[in-house]
Design a protein around this motif. Structure first.
Motif, PDB file in Angstrom:
ATOM      1  N   GLY A   1     -15.763 -13.491  12.817  1.00  0.00           N
ATOM      2  CA  GLY A   1     -16.859 -12.590  13.420  1.00  0.00           C
ATOM      3  C   GLY A   1     -16.526 -11.089  13.563  1.00  0.00           C
ATOM      4  N   ALA A   2     -17.094 -10.525  13.725  1.00  0.00           N
ATOM      5  CA  ALA A   2     -16.745  -8.912  12.946  1.00  0.00           C
ATOM      6  C   ALA A   2     -17.030  -7.730  13.789  1.00  0.00           C
ATOM      7  CB  ALA A   2     -17.845  -9.169  11.214  1.00  0.00           C
ATOM      8  N   CYS A   3     -16.086  -6.951  13.216  1.00  0.00           N
ATOM      9  CA  CYS A   3     -16.705  -5.655  14.223  1.00  0.00           C
ATOM     10  C   CYS A   3     -15.757  -4.538  12.792  1.00  0.00           C
ATOM     11  CB  CYS A   3     -15.531  -5.674  15.487  1.00  0.00           C
ATOM     12  SG  CYS A   3     -14.048  -4.807  14.913  1.00  0.00           S
ATOM     13  N   ARG A   4     -16.620  -3.524  13.387  1.00  0.00           N
ATOM     14  CA  ARG A   4     -16.530  -2.101  12.825  1.00  0.00           C
ATOM     15  C   ARG A   4     -15.574  -0.940  13.317  1.00  0.00           C
ATOM     16  NH1 ARG A   4     -19.196   3.259  12.775  1.00  0.00           N
ATOM     17  NH2 ARG A   4     -20.060   2.423  14.719  1.00  0.00           N
ATOM     18  N   PHE A   5     -14.288  -1.201  12.286  1.00  0.00           N
ATOM     19  CA  PHE A   5     -13.437   0.551  13.212  1.00  0.00           C
ATOM     20  C   PHE A   5     -13.760   1.362  12.554  1.00  0.00           C
ATOM     21  CE2 PHE A   5     -10.738  -4.027  13.733  1.00  0.00           C
ATOM     22  CZ  PHE A   5      -9.883  -2.897  14.961  1.00  0.00           C
ATOM     23  N   VAL A   6     -13.522   2.236  13.556  1.00  0.00           N
ATOM     24  CA  VAL A   6     -13.540   3.761  13.316  1.00  0.00           C
ATOM     25  C   VAL A   6     -12.073   4.459  12.851  1.00  0.00           C
ATOM     26  CG1 VAL A   6     -14.750   6.565  13.551  1.00  0.00           C
ATOM     27  CG2 VAL A   6     -16.024   4.504  13.522  1.00  0.00           C
ATOM     28  N   LEU A   7     -11.479   4.608  11.767  1.00  0.00           N
ATOM     29  CA  LEU A   7      -9.827   5.610  12.337  1.00  0.00           C
ATOM     30  C   LEU A   7      -9.974   6.604  11.867  1.00  0.00           C
ATOM     31  CD1 LEU A   7      -8.744   2.407  10.301  1.00  0.00           C
ATOM     32  CD2 LEU A   7      -8.761   2.503  12.559  1.00  0.00           C
ATOM     33  N   ASP A   8      -9.294   7.677  12.955  1.00  0.00           N
ATOM     34  CA  ASP A   8      -9.426   9.307  12.430  1.00  0.00           C
ATOM     35  C   ASP A   8      -8.016   9.458  12.512  1.00  0.00           C
ATOM     36  OD1 ASP A   8      -9.337  11.827  13.073  1.00  0.00           O
ATOM     37  OD2 ASP A   8     -11.242  11.644  14.533  1.00  0.00           O
ATOM     38  N   ASP A   9      -7.448  10.642  11.717  1.00  0.00           N
ATOM     39  CA  ASP A   9      -6.036  11.162  11.140  1.00  0.00           C
ATOM     40  C   ASP A   9      -5.680  12.045  11.743  1.00  0.00           C
ATOM     41  OD1 ASP A   9      -7.392  12.593   9.267  1.00  0.00           O
ATOM     42  OD2 ASP A   9      -5.968  11.235   8.214  1.00  0.00           O
TER      43      ASP A   9
END
Length: 137
Positions: A63-71
């Motif tokens: 399957g799949a999933c969306r990551f939001v990455l924030d620094d």
């Protein structure tokens, strides 16, 4: 941004495929912990935390999933949807997981044993911990 995609070597033939991972060889750290996520519904989101020293490689086994990455200054989105590609997330990165497909299975390889004190679960506390007071426009 302290993340990157890692392509894993795939071995196989007409019988199928295999990916073998070794800590310190195929991954940038020795593996101290492994866990997996499954049965997360598409309308649910997970994550919403950062780590002070933990490194992780996350693999979508199915399957799949969306990551939001924030620094603390920038937010970027990454789609994880292949078992031969891992998402490396280093320390000091806020992470959120959204848009899980039905049947999505994620495996997480971690550089440290579980330690609740090492988590930052509040975004404002995350910004203070990394010495930022908000995102650049």
């Amino acid at each position: 941004m302290n993340y990157r995609m890692i392509d894993f070597p795939v071995h196989g033939d007409n019988r199928g495929k295999l990916v073998a991972l070794e800590g310190g060889v195929d991954l940038p750290f020795e593996i101290k912990r492994m866990y997996y996520m499954f049965d997360t519904l598409p309308n649910e989101s997970r994550g919403f935390h950062a780590h002070t020293k933990l490194e992780q490689v996350i693999i979508a086994m199915d399957g799949a999933c969306r990551f939001v990455l924030d620094d603390g200054e920038k937010r970027e989105t990454v789609l994880l949807n292949r078992p031969d590609v891992g998402l490396y997330i280093g320390p000091g990165m806020w992470r959120e997981m959204h848009d899980f497909s039905y049947g999505c299975k994620l495996v997480v390889l971690a550089s440290e044993h579980y330690d609740e004190k090492e988590y930052i679960r509040n975004y404002d506390e995350f910004l203070k911990a990394i010495g930022k007071d908000g995102r650049s426009e």
